[in-house]
Structures are given as structure tokens and as C-alpha cells.
Design an enzyme around this catalytic site. Structure first.
Site, PDB file in Angstrom:
ATOM      1  N   ASP A 127       0.858  -1.279   0.079  1.00 43.28           N
ATOM      2  CA  ASP A 127       0.029  -0.012  -0.078  1.00 43.28           C
ATOM      3  C   ASP A 127       0.983   1.337  -0.064  1.00 43.28           C
ATOM      4  OD1 ASP A 127      -2.031   1.773   0.090  1.00 43.28           O
ATOM      5  OD2 ASP A 127      -2.597   1.495   2.264  1.00 43.28           O
ATOM      6  N   ASP A 174      -1.777   6.497  -6.010  1.00 43.95           N
ATOM      7  CA  ASP A 174      -2.150   5.296  -5.040  1.00 43.95           C
ATOM      8  C   ASP A 174      -2.377   4.146  -5.508  1.00 43.95           C
ATOM      9  OD1 ASP A 174      -2.780   4.524  -2.544  1.00 43.95           O
ATOM     10  OD2 ASP A 174      -5.012   5.203  -3.031  1.00 43.95           O
TER      11      ASP A 174
END
Length: 402
Positions: A94, A274
Site C-alpha cells: 500500500d 495511489d
């Protein structure tokens, strides 16, 4: 699928191996796998929209953004061993968070190398939170590459419904503020910074390669600590500085403009990159311009822009102007993989665009999110030391996999 040799490439520095001898390593690469984990379009869209809301929450309230982990539909994961003998954990990679922790499904196993620090760790996400204790333990990143005293959060509870064991957070270190109850202004070293500070990697840099989505297969990728894997990109890596605009500056944020053919969709502004987001999101006024330019109409079943075959054949490239470079999504790269249409409640021959709408207009300080559908077309380098992000073309940039 990549060979084991290419997945575990190493170059030059000294680290401690599992046998206690010194091994020369400059960077190392971990294989990543990604499986389709969502059952319907509602679950997929809820995940992205909750993540958007979490990022925007920092913009409007000036507090740390807590990205959601509930209903995680996608996830590239890496396998690492913790402890001696090691227990294997599959961790989601992540870029939108910085805490690395385990215990969501596979229980943390203490061994003789486990050191409990007594520090209480809390990470608040959108509708859930990770809570546990900070440990230091031996981590086996690859066979023959084992590092001691790596800081790891250990969850006090398991996560119902999770298909992963924890998170490998490679976001900026400031996202770790307020995670330690006793010392909220201090940060735990990110894995990247820890490896750099221990002289295991030559630079605090992470290179990421994602394989484009496909149905009924495991998608592969690579995560390289300490540099980039030149086998995986086909052009030079060009860098752009992290933006100064808040709140994008608190994440892997950059400045960019977007054009569709010759039409300006989004003026030069700040947003973020992201890996945890599936789609590309742009400010509401920019979305309106893209919708008009492509002739797309909102499909009521899945809330995605839908276009006809004729309009698809007439699509121009969507151009992302970052620094002095332009990175283009071809017409094929702008659409949802048709082999996965059933996953978004669509018919086999329907054509959906992968650009979605942010709830705010341009000027919010976070006016776009370049998600996975963008990253799968380019090699990306996250450079902590120099506060910059680099992009390069790959064999997937102009692929027609969708």
C-alpha cells in the site's frame, strides 16, 4: 509470468544472511501477486469511494488521512517470513499508508527473535482500525536475505473476512504520525527507511511494476527496494518532485495536467499517486469535461461512464503532463477490461471508461488520484530521499489487453 531469477535479482551491499554470513546486496526484488477479490461492482466502488473520502477528509479537516482497509477488493501482496523459524505472511502493498503490520488472519507467532517494545500502536482507517503492539523481529524478505530487528505492528485481533495477513506500508513516513499512543509525534521507521538506515539498500527508493488486469488469472508484479529493475521498463525514468500543495503533499503527491487529444481536461494542479485505488479520479469539473469530450453516459447499474463501439473507435489518448514529460493512456488503456465486465454488472460487449469523479472541484489541493489503472501502464519509482516520483514506459504501456 516472471522467472524466479528475475524476481529475486540482487546487486551490491552488505547484509546478514540466514546463515549469519555477509551477502552483497544493493537492492532486492520481491514478487507480487494480485487476485480479483471483489464479488460485485458495489463492493468495488465502495472500496474506492471510501478511500477517496478518507483522503479528502484530510483536505477538509487538516488531520491525518486514514485510508480504508475494510472491503479491500484488490490487492497486490508480497510474502515475507517473520521470526526464526519464519511464519509466512501475505501482506498487501500500500503506497497510501506507511505502517507495516501483521495478524489480520494468520496469528503472529512469537519466536526467540521476537522483541516486544510495549509501545501501543493504533492506526485508524475509514470504518475500522488496526490496534496492537509494536514488535521488533527478524524478517525474511527473500530466501537468503534475512534482516533482524525490523519494526512490525502486531494486531491484537483478527479481521473477519480478510484474505490477507497485514499491510506492507510504503507511503511517506509522515503518515505514521499519531500511530504511537505514548509518543504521538514520533514515527516508526517505514520499511524502506529502515532498510536504508541499516545500509541494506543503497537508496530509500521503491520501484513498482504492475501487470495489467486480466480475467481468471493471477496478475504478477514486482516490488524492488533500493532501486529500479531495468528489465521491466522500456524508456528512461523521468522524475517529478513531490507537490507542495496540501493535502497531496502528505502523500505521494505530484502536480500534473491532463488533456484529451487537444482538449484541456484538468489544468496543472496537485493530486496523488495511489496503488490502493482501482480507478483514476479527477475533480468534478474536469470529469464533466472528459464526459462531454468522450460522449460517455453514466451507466446506472455501475456508475461508470459507458461509450458505444463507434465512440470507442474515435477516442483520443488521455495525456498526463507530469514535469516535462507526457504519459499517454491509449484508447484501450482508458477502458475497463471487457473480460471483467461481469464483475461490474455489464454485458460482455459493453465498453466502460476507467475515469471517475471526485466530489470536489479543481482547487481542493487534491484534484486527481492516479490509481492502479494508471500505474499498470507505467513503471513507477517512489524516491523518499529526494522527495520525488519517477515514471517510465513498459511493455504494457501500449498493450491492448482490455
Amino acid at each position: 509470468m516472471f522467472s524466479v531469477v528475475s524476481l529475486l535479482m540482487t546487486l551490491t551491499l552488505l547484509v546478514l544472511s540466514t546463515t549469519g554470513s555477509l551477502v552483497e546486496v544493493r537492492n532486492f526484488t520481491l514478487p507480487m501477486t494480485r487476485r480479483l477479490k471483489f464479488s460485485n461492482v458495489t463492493e468495488l466502488l465502495q472500496h474506492d469511494e471510501a478511500r477517496v473520502a478518507a483522503f479528502m477528509d484530510r483536505s477538509t479537516h487538516g488531520r491525518p488521512a486514514h485510508v480504508p482497509l475494510t472491503n479491500v477488493c484488490w490487492g497486490y501482496s508480497v510474502s515475507v517470513g517473520i521470526g526464526v523459524p519464519p511464519t509466512i505472511y501475505n501482506l498487501l502493498v500500500d503506497t497510501g499508508s506507511s505502517v507495516t503490520w501483521v495478524g489480520a488472519t494468520t496469528t503472529y507467532v512469537r519466536t526467540g527473535t521476537s522483541i516486544e517494545t510495549k509501545e501501543h500502536v493504533v492506526v485508524k482507517y475509514d470504518s475500522a482500525s488496526f490496534e496492537g503492539t509494536l514488535f521488533k523481529d527478524t524478517v525474511m524478505f527473500t530466501e537468503g536475505l534475512t534482516i533482524t530487528n525490523v519494526p512490525i505492528g502486531v494486531s491484537t485481533t483478527t479481521w473477519e473476512g480478510a484474505t490477507w495477513d497485514g499491510i506492507l506500508g510504503i507511503g511517506p513516513k509522515d503518515l505514521k504520525l499519531h500511530t504511537l499512543d505514548d509518543t504521538p509525534e514520533e514515527t516508526i521507521p517505514t520499511v524502506t527507511n529502515f532498510l536504508f538506515e541499516r545500509d541494506i539498500i543503497v537508496e530509500p527508493v521503491v520501484g513498482i511494476f504492475f501487470q495489467p488486469l486480466a480475467a481468471n488469472v493471477v496478475n504478477y508484479g514486482e516490488l524492488t527496494f533500493g532501486g529500479a529493475d531495468p528489465v521491466l521498463y522500456t524508456s528512461s525514468i523521468e522524475y517529478t518532485d513531490i507537490t507542495d500543495s496540501h493535502p497531496s503533499s502528505e502523500h505521494w503527491g505530484i502536480d500534473q495536467a491532463i488533456t484529451y487529444g487537444e482538449t484541456v481536461i484538468l489544468r496543472h494542479t496537485a493530486g496523488i499517486v495511489d496503488s490502493g485505488m482501482t480507478f483514476i479520479f479527477i475533480a468534478s469539473d474536469a470529469y464533466k469535461r472528459y464526459k462531454a469530450a468522450t460522449g460517455g453516459t453514466v451507466n446506472r447499474a455501475n456508475n461508470l461512464l459507458q461509450i458505444s463501439r463507434d465512440k470507442y473507435n474515435s477516442l483520443y489518448s488521455l495525456n498526463f503532463h507530469i514535469g516535462e514529460q507526457t504519459y499517454s493512456l491509449t484508447r484501450n488503456a482508458q477502458i475497463w477490461p471487457r473480460s471483467l465486465n461481469s464483475k461490474v454488472d455489464g454485458a460482455d460487449n459493453d465498453i466502460y471508461l476507467i475515469v471517475k469523479r471526485l466530489p470536489t472541484r479543481t482547487g481542493a489541493g487534491l484534484d486527481f488520484i492516479n490509481g492502479y489503472v494508471f500505474l499498470q501502464r507505467f513503471y513507477t519509482v517512489f524516491d523518499t530521499k529526494n522527495s520525488r516520483i519517477g515514471f517510465a514506459e513498459t511493455r504494457s504501456t501500449y498493450a491492448t489487453t482490455n
